[in-house]
Structures are given as structure tokens and as C-alpha cells.
Write a protein that holds these residues in place. Sequence first.
Motif, PDB file in Angstrom:
ATOM      1  N   ARG A 276      -7.193  -1.223  14.605  1.00 11.17           N
ATOM      2  CA  ARG A 276      -5.970  -0.660  13.142  1.00 11.17           C
ATOM      3  C   ARG A 276      -5.417   0.798  13.935  1.00 11.17           C
ATOM      4  NH1 ARG A 276      -9.110  -0.662   8.560  1.00 11.17           N
ATOM      5  NH2 ARG A 276      -9.581  -2.834   8.938  1.00 11.17           N
TER       6      ARG A 276
ATOM      7  N   ARG B 253       4.484  11.035   5.863  1.00 11.47           N
ATOM      8  CA  ARG B 253       4.809  10.212   4.374  1.00 11.47           C
ATOM      9  C   ARG B 253       5.590   8.789   5.110  1.00 11.47           C
ATOM     10  NH1 ARG B 253       3.235   8.246  -0.418  1.00 11.47           N
ATOM     11  NH2 ARG B 253       2.014  10.429   0.151  1.00 11.47           N
TER      12      ARG B 253
ATOM     13  N   PRO C 198      -3.575   4.171   3.863  1.00  8.54           N
ATOM     14  CA  PRO C 198      -3.952   4.220   2.458  1.00  8.54           C
ATOM     15  C   PRO C 198      -4.010   6.038   1.685  1.00  8.54           C
ATOM     16  CG  PRO C 198      -5.995   3.590   3.218  1.00  8.54           C
ATOM     17  CD  PRO C 198      -5.192   3.886   4.656  1.00  8.54           C
TER      18      PRO C 198
ATOM     19  N   ASP D   8       3.493   3.686   3.787  1.00 12.21           N
ATOM     20  CA  ASP D   8       3.033   2.246   3.628  1.00 12.21           C
ATOM     21  C   ASP D   8       2.093   1.220   4.614  1.00 12.21           C
ATOM     22  OD1 ASP D   8       5.147   1.527   5.007  1.00 12.21           O
ATOM     23  OD2 ASP D   8       6.240   0.295   4.574  1.00 12.21           O
ATOM     24  N   LYS D   9       1.790   2.535   4.995  1.00 11.04           N
ATOM     25  CA  LYS D   9       0.566   2.063   6.296  1.00 11.04           C
ATOM     26  C   LYS D   9      -0.745   1.875   6.459  1.00 11.04           C
ATOM     27  CE  LYS D   9       4.461  -0.134   9.999  1.00 11.04           C
ATOM     28  NZ  LYS D   9       4.869   0.660   8.602  1.00 11.04           N
TER      29      LYS D   9
ATOM     30  N   MET E 201       0.512  -1.327   0.106  1.00 14.12           N
ATOM     31  CA  MET E 201      -0.298   0.502   0.350  1.00 14.12           C
ATOM     32  C   MET E 201       0.978   1.448   0.356  1.00 14.12           C
ATOM     33  SD  MET E 201      -2.719   1.122   2.769  1.00 14.12           S
ATOM     34  CE  MET E 201      -2.621  -0.276   3.488  1.00 14.12           C
ATOM     35  N   THR E 202       0.647   2.036  -1.133  1.00 15.19           N
ATOM     36  CA  THR E 202       1.484   3.594  -0.634  1.00 15.19           C
ATOM     37  C   THR E 202       0.397   4.025  -0.643  1.00 15.19           C
ATOM     38  OG1 THR E 202       2.955   2.349  -2.652  1.00 15.19           O
ATOM     39  CG2 THR E 202       2.549   4.947  -2.522  1.00 15.19           C
ATOM     40  N   ALA E 203       0.386   5.376   0.860  1.00 17.79           N
ATOM     41  CA  ALA E 203      -0.556   6.887   0.944  1.00 17.79           C
ATOM     42  C   ALA E 203      -1.279   7.636  -0.035  1.00 17.79           C
ATOM     43  CB  ALA E 203      -0.186   7.067   2.311  1.00 17.79           C
ATOM     44  N   GLU E 204      -2.008   7.330  -0.740  1.00 20.07           N
ATOM     45  CA  GLU E 204      -2.370   8.774  -1.423  1.00 20.07           C
ATOM     46  C   GLU E 204      -2.361   9.835  -0.935  1.00 20.07           C
ATOM     47  OE1 GLU E 204      -6.797  10.379  -3.883  1.00 20.07           O
ATOM     48  OE2 GLU E 204      -6.901   8.523  -2.604  1.00 20.07           O
TER      49      GLU E 204
ATOM     50  N   ASN F  46     -11.282   3.199   6.972  1.00 20.88           N
ATOM     51  CA  ASN F  46      -9.962   3.908   7.245  1.00 20.88           C
ATOM     52  C   ASN F  46      -9.049   4.793   7.558  1.00 20.88           C
ATOM     53  OD1 ASN F  46      -9.228   2.685   5.005  1.00 20.88           O
ATOM     54  ND2 ASN F  46     -10.120   3.981   3.105  1.00 20.88           N
TER      55      ASN F  46
ATOM     56  N   SER G 167     -14.050   7.668   2.951  1.00 17.79           N
ATOM     57  CA  SER G 167     -12.423   6.936   3.564  1.00 17.79           C
ATOM     58  C   SER G 167     -12.685   6.605   5.013  1.00 17.79           C
ATOM     59  CB  SER G 167     -11.160   7.922   2.886  1.00 17.79           C
ATOM     60  OG  SER G 167     -10.612   6.372   3.371  1.00 17.79           O
TER      61      SER G 167
END
Length: 214
Positions: free
Chosen positions: A53, A161, A169, A166-167, A1-4, A29, A24
Motif C-alpha cells: 500500500r 493532510r 485513515p 483522502d488516501k 476516506m478522510t483521515a482522522e 493500515n 490501526s
Amino acid sequence: MTAETLRIHPDEPEPALIDYVVASLNNGNVVALPTDTFYGLAVDPVNLQAVDRIYDLKARARHKPLSLLIAEVAQAYELARQLDSAFDRLAEKFWPGPLTIVVKAGSKLPLRVTANTGNLALRVPEAAIPRAVVTRLGLPITATSANLAGHPECAYATGVREQLGDKIPLIVDGGPTARTTATTIVDLSGGGNSWMILREGAIPTHEIALALQH
């Protein structure tokens, strides 16, 4: 996953972009967004999987409740119980602003959000983006700082970031945060106008004491 990364105007958040963030959150999320102190991790507090989460992401101890952002003082009365004049004085003087107030939780939110303490940590932030999100969602949002355990808090979206890209969205980039000092946390959950400073931050203890004397 790469955050937008989603750029939102810090002072006049675009409604369509706020709707995107809320969608979201409604999907369960975790979203990073700027507050007036540091970037925070927001979830829908009624979605217990989303709450879990956050604890997993931050490797946060389960006995520590998550602080919540609300859009206005009136929301505190919907979420908490036994609010007294000490709460009224602090809210009137320091909200919106960098003061987190711990109060007795009402029955509207799941006990897990309180880390089974029965207490809520509430704040009305000065930042427009989180207030707009809360208003649109119709619920408070969590606001634990958007950083990994043992790493520094982030005043810029780029820092979020680097640590969490990577954790999660979605990262909302609202520019640098207005402050780089954590909130002061005052515990009023003892009732009877008793109070205790749990963490001194942006508001010094003597200012709290002064506000509560008058």
C-alpha cells in the motif's frame, strides 16, 4: 476516506493513544506520524499488503527499500546480520538521531521490505512518538516520508493532510518536526568496515568519516 487526526504529545506520548495507533497498524493500515526529521508513513513491515500500500500511495519504485525505525540499538542486532565495528561506532555516536544506516538484513523480516535487495535501512529516531509505537508494536515501523512523489516532505500534520488526507485513515499530529533536513544515509552493507554515503543530509559526511576513524 478522510483521515482522522489524532493529537499525541510529542515528548510524552499518551500510552492509550499509542495503543490506538498500534491497533490501526495491526489492522494493516498506513499511519502518518512525526519523526525527528519529517512526517513519515508507518506500517507493520511484516504485513506485505500494508507494505504494498505504501509503494502504491507514493508511486514508489519497487526496487527501493523502505527505511525502518527502531526503538533502540539492540533491535538492529535482532534484524540485521554481520554488523561490524563501523556500525557500532556510528550507532553509538549518532543514534538516536538523523542517521539511516544500511546493513545486511537478517531473516526476521520479509524480503519484500528490503525490496529484494537483502539490505535494511535502519534508524533510531530522536522523536518519542515513533519510538513508543515501535516499542508497543514489538516490530520496527516503516518511515518513508509522508508525501506524494514530486511533492515536498512535510514538517507539519497539516501538510500531510493536504497531500494524503483522502488516501490514509489516520494522521498522528505531534506538532512540527524538530528538523526539516532529511537523514544522512550511510551504506555499510559492503562489510569489512567499508562505507559509502548514499545521501548527505542532517549529518555532514566529514562527521561520519571522523566517527569511523576513531
